[in-house]
Write an enzyme that holds these catalytic residues in place. Structure first.
Site, PDB file in Angstrom:
ATOM      1  N   LEU A   1       0.852  -1.198   0.000  1.00 29.23           N
ATOM      2  CA  LEU A   1       0.000   0.000   0.000  1.00 29.23           C
ATOM      3  C   LEU A   1       0.884   1.244   0.000  1.00 29.23           C
ATOM      4  CD1 LEU A   1      -3.023   0.669   2.351  1.00 29.23           C
ATOM      5  CD2 LEU A   1      -1.112   2.285   2.287  1.00 29.23           C
TER       6      LEU A   1
ATOM      7  N   ASP B   1       1.287   8.980   0.922  1.00 33.47           N
ATOM      8  CA  ASP B   1       1.865  10.304   0.656  1.00 33.47           C
ATOM      9  C   ASP B   1       3.199  10.332  -0.103  1.00 33.47           C
ATOM     10  OD1 ASP B   1       0.110  10.186   2.780  1.00 33.47           O
ATOM     11  OD2 ASP B   1       1.290  11.411   4.114  1.00 33.47           O
TER      12      ASP B   1
ATOM     13  N   GLN C   1       5.338   7.064   0.912  1.00 38.19           N
ATOM     14  CA  GLN C   1       4.985   6.119   1.968  1.00 38.19           C
ATOM     15  C   GLN C   1       4.622   4.771   1.343  1.00 38.19           C
ATOM     16  OE1 GLN C   1       4.031   6.979   5.767  1.00 38.19           O
ATOM     17  NE2 GLN C   1       5.943   7.879   5.071  1.00 38.19           N
TER      18      GLN C   1
ATOM     19  N   SER D   1       5.582  10.630   7.189  1.00 43.44           N
ATOM     20  CA  SER D   1       5.913  11.558   6.107  1.00 43.44           C
ATOM     21  C   SER D   1       6.912  12.631   6.504  1.00 43.44           C
ATOM     22  CB  SER D   1       4.642  12.212   5.584  1.00 43.44           C
ATOM     23  OG  SER D   1       3.922  11.258   4.858  1.00 43.44           O
TER      24      SER D   1
HETATM   25  C1  FRU Z   1      -1.245  11.421   5.661  1.00 46.66           C
HETATM   26  C2  FRU Z   1      -0.548  10.731   6.828  1.00 46.66           C
HETATM   27  C3  FRU Z   1       0.551  11.609   7.400  1.00 46.66           C
HETATM   28  C4  FRU Z   1       1.460  10.584   8.012  1.00 46.66           C
HETATM   29  C5  FRU Z   1       1.397   9.473   7.010  1.00 46.66           C
HETATM   30  C6  FRU Z   1       1.586   8.095   7.560  1.00 46.66           C
HETATM   31  O1  FRU Z   1      -1.848  10.524   4.769  1.00 46.66           O
HETATM   32  O2  FRU Z   1      -1.488  10.367   7.810  1.00 46.66           O
HETATM   33  O3  FRU Z   1       0.091  12.570   8.316  1.00 46.66           O
HETATM   34  O4  FRU Z   1       2.752  11.060   8.197  1.00 46.66           O
HETATM   35  O5  FRU Z   1       0.131   9.563   6.393  1.00 46.66           O
HETATM   36  O6  FRU Z   1       1.570   7.146   6.534  1.00 46.66           O
END
Ligand code: FRU
Length: 483
Positions: free
Chosen positions: A35, A38, A54, A98
């Site tokens: 999956l 960001d 991510q 992130s």
């Molecule tokens: C946004 C978020 C960020 C976090 C990340 C974790 O989609 O929730 O705030 O750092 O995804 O995957």
């Protein structure tokens, strides 16, 4: 903590390319398994753009958050995606969340949030890292060990920016209190580290319980704060997704920690699947990548059964005009164009125009409305369809996905002014659709998962004969991945 074997994961990615699943897109960044969410660490260094994002390489749940990495010179040819940063110690054992990237002394550096949860308590630490030759990120020092006084454990997604020759970062946060409140904090770099300048004041008032993924941008003499508020109610013509990605534009005063004379909050995109975007700043261009997905909406994405989820948007170039951000696909993407057919239909065309699209297509279209008050552009997939309809009287664009069988459905509506000509630039990939209206004034991104493996047909209909419809349709090539 899971074990992450970079070598094994990287070879599995290489073996999964080119993609075989027919819902996999051709010109959108994706992973063959796991999956993604960001975009992270967007950095230009030494002739190359570095894109991190991510990624859970171990499954289709929102956990095991790692960073994947690709390089590109032109947004068409990419290095093979690889695992770059993964949970490995007590600070980031519950996720490498992130963050941003920057070039420093010939190196690509990253700045990310370490997520650690113990007995339900989050300790978010902000840490630097350095990209190594082998594509992994070496973890460097932690510069902020925890959230400051008055801020809950929801303190993440730092984004560096420069002002007056100094470095600052803006970070997403939740102010503690009876009713938690979304906000951003700004830190300034000094001789002895980073100083917390506190909350950035805005005139937004009560505006959700958490703000994620902020970016602070500078356009001429204006500043824009992009962020993703959570907890806003849907309205008739905006805020219709579960969470938003948008901005306020104004003047940043670091002395008074105020966003002065700012505009209202405007969304960057009106589609169903757009969140947590990030912007590269390079040679005066602001290039945005977004995540085509939505947190807490995994049920809307049927690729989960196939072991992969989500895409990134194509790169878009942002410009700010009269307090509004325009976004247009990066010019580099023109290199994907293979062959085009002209769409030239004049006045006495019947009330219907239709054209079969390719496996990947770009459509440029200008529709002079004439007497027509309502015009519909429909992507027809056999018996399924997605419809864009514009009502000139109310100036409302509606995107209707209820005619699709699989995945998220529903309707999105937004206001858009059209004088005489509705202009559209539409990218139709296998599942990803990105639409740019009125030369980038508005954008809409979303995914569709047609049941049948057929190329869509694009139909234009109206409630009265249209004056003219002109345009072009290109077949688009795929992104290329080379080691
Ligand atoms: C946004 C978020 C960020 C976090 C990340 C974790 O989609 O929730 O705030 O750092 O995804 O995957």
């Amino acid at each position: 903590m899971e074990h992450f074997d970079k070598k094994a994961i990287d070879s599995k990615v290489a073996a999964g390319l080119p993609f075989t699943d027919r819902w996999h897109n051709r010109f959108h960044l994706e992973m063959p398994f796991g999956l993604i969410n960001d975009p992270n660490g967007l950095t230009y260094a030494d002739g190359e753009y570095h894109i991190f994002f991510q990624w859970n390489p171990l499954g289709c749940e929102h956990k095991n958050k790692c960073w994947a990495h690709v390089r590109t010179r032109d947004f068409v040819h990419y290095s093979l995606p690889e695992l770059s940063l993964w949970p490995s110690d007590e600070h980031d054992k519950d996720g490498c969340y992130s963050g941003c990237g920057f070039a420093e002394k010939g190196k690509v550096r990253v700045f990310y949030t370490c997520n650690a949860k113990n007995d339900g308590v989050r300790t978010p630490a902000q840490r630097l890292g350095t990209l190594q030759e082998d594509g992994s990120v070496r973890k460097d020092e932690i510069v902020i060990p925890d959230s400051p006084e008055g801020i809950t454990g929801h303190f993440r997604d730092p984004y560096l920016f420069h002002r007056h020759g100094r470095r600052y970062f803006v970070i997403g946060a939740q102010a503690d209190g009876e009713k938690p409140r979304g906000t951003v904090l700004i830190y300034k770099e000094g001789k002895d580290g980073w100083q917390n300048l506190g909350e950035l004041h805005t005139r937004l008032g009560d505006f959700g319980y958490m703000w994620e993924c902020p970016n602070m941008l500078h356009f001429g003499s204006y500043d824009a704060l992009i962020f993703c508020p959570q907890g806003l109610e849907a309205r008739e013509f905006d805020r219709q997704n579960l969470y938003q990605a948008g901005y306020i534009a104004g003047h940043l005063s670091l002395d008074s920690m105020d966003m002065m004379q700012h505009t209202k909050f405007q969304e960057l995109d009106h589609g169903f699947d757009f969140y947590a975007s990030q912007v590269f700043q390079h040679e005066g261009r602001h290039i945005l990548l977004g995540w085509m997905g939505m947190p807490d909406r995994d049920d809307e994405y049927p690729t989960r059964e196939k072991g992969w989820m989500y895409s990134l948007t194509m790169p878009r170039v942002l410009t700010l005009r009269q307090g509004h951000i325009f976004s247009r696909p990066a010019a580099e993407l023109k290199a994907l164009r293979i062959e085009d057919t002209a769409l030239d239909i004049d006045s006495d065309m019947e009330d219907k125009l239709s054209t079969r699209l390719f496996d990947g297509s770009e459509v440029l279209m200008d529709i002079t409305l004439g007497k027509a008050k309502k015009v519909e552009l429909t992507l027809v997939y056999g018996l399924e369809k997605t419809v864009f309809s514009y009502d000139h009287t109310t100036q409302v664009m509606t995107i209707d996905r209820t005619g699709m069988k699989n995945g998220g459905r529903g309707v999105r509506r937004f206001k858009m002014f059209v004088d005489r000509v509705l202009s559209l630039q539409l990218f139709v990939d296998r599942a990803a659709v990105e639409a740019f209206f009125q030369h980038g004034e508005e954008a809409a991104s979303f995914l569709v998962f047609p049941e049948k493996n057929i190329r869509p047909e694009l139909r234009v209909t109206a409630d009265a004969p249209l004056e003219t419809v002109t345009g072009r349709v290109w077949e688009l090539d795929s992104f290329r991945f080379n080691p």
